[in-house]
Design an enzyme around this catalytic site. Structure first.
Site, PDB file in Angstrom:
ATOM      1  N   SER A   7       0.795  -1.236   0.000  1.00  0.00           N
ATOM      2  CA  SER A   7       0.000   0.000   0.000  1.00  0.00           C
ATOM      3  C   SER A   7       0.824   1.282   0.000  1.00  0.00           C
ATOM      4  O   SER A   7       0.259   2.376  -0.058  1.00  0.00           O
ATOM      5  CB  SER A   7      -0.961   0.016   1.193  1.00  0.00           C
ATOM      6  OG  SER A   7      -2.102  -0.767   0.928  1.00  0.00           O
ATOM      7  N   LYS A  19      -0.019   3.658  -2.637  1.00  0.00           N
ATOM      8  CA  LYS A  19      -1.012   4.730  -2.479  1.00  0.00           C
ATOM      9  C   LYS A  19      -0.370   6.107  -2.304  1.00  0.00           C
ATOM     10  O   LYS A  19      -1.051   7.127  -2.455  1.00  0.00           O
ATOM     11  CB  LYS A  19      -1.936   4.418  -1.300  1.00  0.00           C
ATOM     12  CG  LYS A  19      -2.822   3.192  -1.502  1.00  0.00           C
ATOM     13  CD  LYS A  19      -3.765   3.003  -0.336  1.00  0.00           C
ATOM     14  CE  LYS A  19      -4.714   1.830  -0.545  1.00  0.00           C
ATOM     15  NZ  LYS A  19      -4.081   0.514  -0.319  1.00  0.00           N
ATOM     16  N   SER A  49      -6.699   3.774   3.915  1.00  0.00           N
ATOM     17  CA  SER A  49      -6.011   2.869   2.990  1.00  0.00           C
ATOM     18  C   SER A  49      -7.007   2.054   2.177  1.00  0.00           C
ATOM     19  O   SER A  49      -6.802   0.871   1.908  1.00  0.00           O
ATOM     20  CB  SER A  49      -5.055   1.935   3.751  1.00  0.00           C
ATOM     21  OG  SER A  49      -4.118   1.359   2.871  1.00  0.00           O
TER      22      SER A  49
END
Length: 400
Positions: A66, A69, A132
């Site tokens: 992640s 991101k 997230s």
């Protein structure tokens, strides 16, 4: 190349070699041993100077999870900055962003979007950064670029522009995918760009929780609650393939550090190791800006121009990171690329190099740039300059 390296020559040439701070008794620079870090790869970078203070396997290609991101956030931030989208825009959620209907999203972190939901860009953006939310990433990607594939193209385009030479994105959210990789160094550079280029976007990263559709979710970056550090971002990342990742940034006074930990074995370890790196960096180093962005470092003779002198400086590259306690031993000299400066010159044009020295040892180099435009002078002025330049070359500074 023309180098000004001694104090006497420097004074004759216009303060070419400068004591940036009052000299003190010589203090030998001590080597500061970096802490051991329990992770597959890691790096600690100063934000203002770009100086890498410590690293381990920083160029090993690993799964970012992640941390992807951060780039998703960067692309969205750039779209907002360019007024291509607005925070108040309402986005219709598609079926591809529905966790129940998309097998790839099942069991992952989500914002709990449903097909047909009308959600603002502002809320989706917080869903990406704070919660997230993988579903939020898809919804925003579809809105910004028309499809996930097109958005990924934007992500990789920005990666190339930012010099992330060991990074390729294959998803908008960071779930495991073949051919998706990055490095600790590239992630630090991406974090630096996020803070610098889209500060309003980065400001969201310090928010500790976000409630959407009556579901409150905390920010997964537990360092935001640290009582030892002033952490204000950035992002966690966890998948089976990646392990536990974390990019974090903290400030102490005017100094900002960025840490990256990749492939830690547990959630606790990634936070502990990141805190260890940041604490060590603030303890043993300081970042100073001896040449301010708009300040003149040296004034130099220019030939054939509408003015006889031009101011030179470092622009935004005047910060250096040094061991604590060594500030008064910092000096700088400069080297011109060509023996003489001739018009026209453009603001921001690189005409040489600034060399920072600590206790007589070169530690950093920065571009020496023109601080103002210099246009060509009139015909007779240029003829006179030609004659004077020849005398200058033959007989030295008497005719300068």
């Amino acid at each position: 190349m023309t180098q000004y390296s001694s104090l006497l020559r420097g004074l004759a040439a216009g303060s070419a070699f400068l004591f940036l701070f009052a000299p003190t008794a010589f203090a030998a620079e001590q080597t500061v041993e970096a802490p051991s870090v329990d992770a597959r790869a890691w790096i600690l970078m100063d934000y203002a100077s770009g100086k890498v203070l410590a690293e381990g396997n920083a160029d090993e290609k690993l799964d970012p999870a992640s941390l992807t991101k951060i780039m998703t956030s960067y692309v969205v931030g750039q779209a907002l900055k360019a007024d291509k989208i607005k925070l108040t825009d309402m986005v219709t959620v598609g079926k591809d962003a529905w966790a129940t209907g998309n097998p790839a999203l099942r069991g992952s972190s989500v914002m709990f979007l449903k097909p047909g939901d009308q959600v603002s860009v502002a809320d989706l953006n917080k869903g990406v950064i704070i919660q997230s939310g993988n579903d939020a990433c898809i919804a925003l990607a579809d809105y910004v670029a028309g499809s996930q594939e097109s958005f990924i193209g934007l992500m990789n385009g920005y990666a190339k522009k930012l010099g992330l030479t060991n990074t390729t994105f294959q998803t908008v959210h960071g779930l495991d995918a073949p051919g998706q990789f990055s490095t600790a160094r590239d992630m630090a550079l991406l974090g630096k760009a996020l803070i610098h280029d889209v500060p309003e976007e980065y400001a969201i990263h310090k928010e500790k929780e976000f409630t959407f559709n009556k579901i409150r979710q905390p920010n997964r970056n537990r360092l935001l609650w640290s009582s030892n550090l002033n952490v204000d971002g950035m992002k966690t990342g966890t998948t089976a393939g990646a392990g536990y990742n974390l990019v974090a940034s903290a400030t102490q006074g005017d100094m900002r550090l960025i840490s990256v930990v990749l492939g830690a074995k547990t959630d606790r370890i990634r936070f502990n190791e990141s805190e260890k790196l940041l604490t060590w960096g603030f303890r043993f180093f300081e970042t100073v800006t001896p040449i301010k962005p708009d300040a003149t470092f040296v004034t130099q003779r220019v030939w054939f121009g509408d003015k006889s002198e031009v101011n030179l400086g470092a622009g935004e590259a005047g910060s250096v990171t040094i061991p604590r306690g060594q500030l008064k031993n910092l000096k700088a000299s400069y080297t011109l690329t060509e023996p003489q400066l001739t018009a026209p010159l453009k603001k921001g044009q690189v005409v040489g190099t600034i060399d920072f020295q600590l206790n007589g040892k070169s530690i950093e180099q920065r571009p020496l740039i023109v601080m103002e435009n210099v246009e060509e002078g009139g015909f007779f002025g240029r003829v006179w300059d030609f004659v004077m330049m020849k005398f200058h070359q033959w007989f030295g500074s008497w005719f300068s």
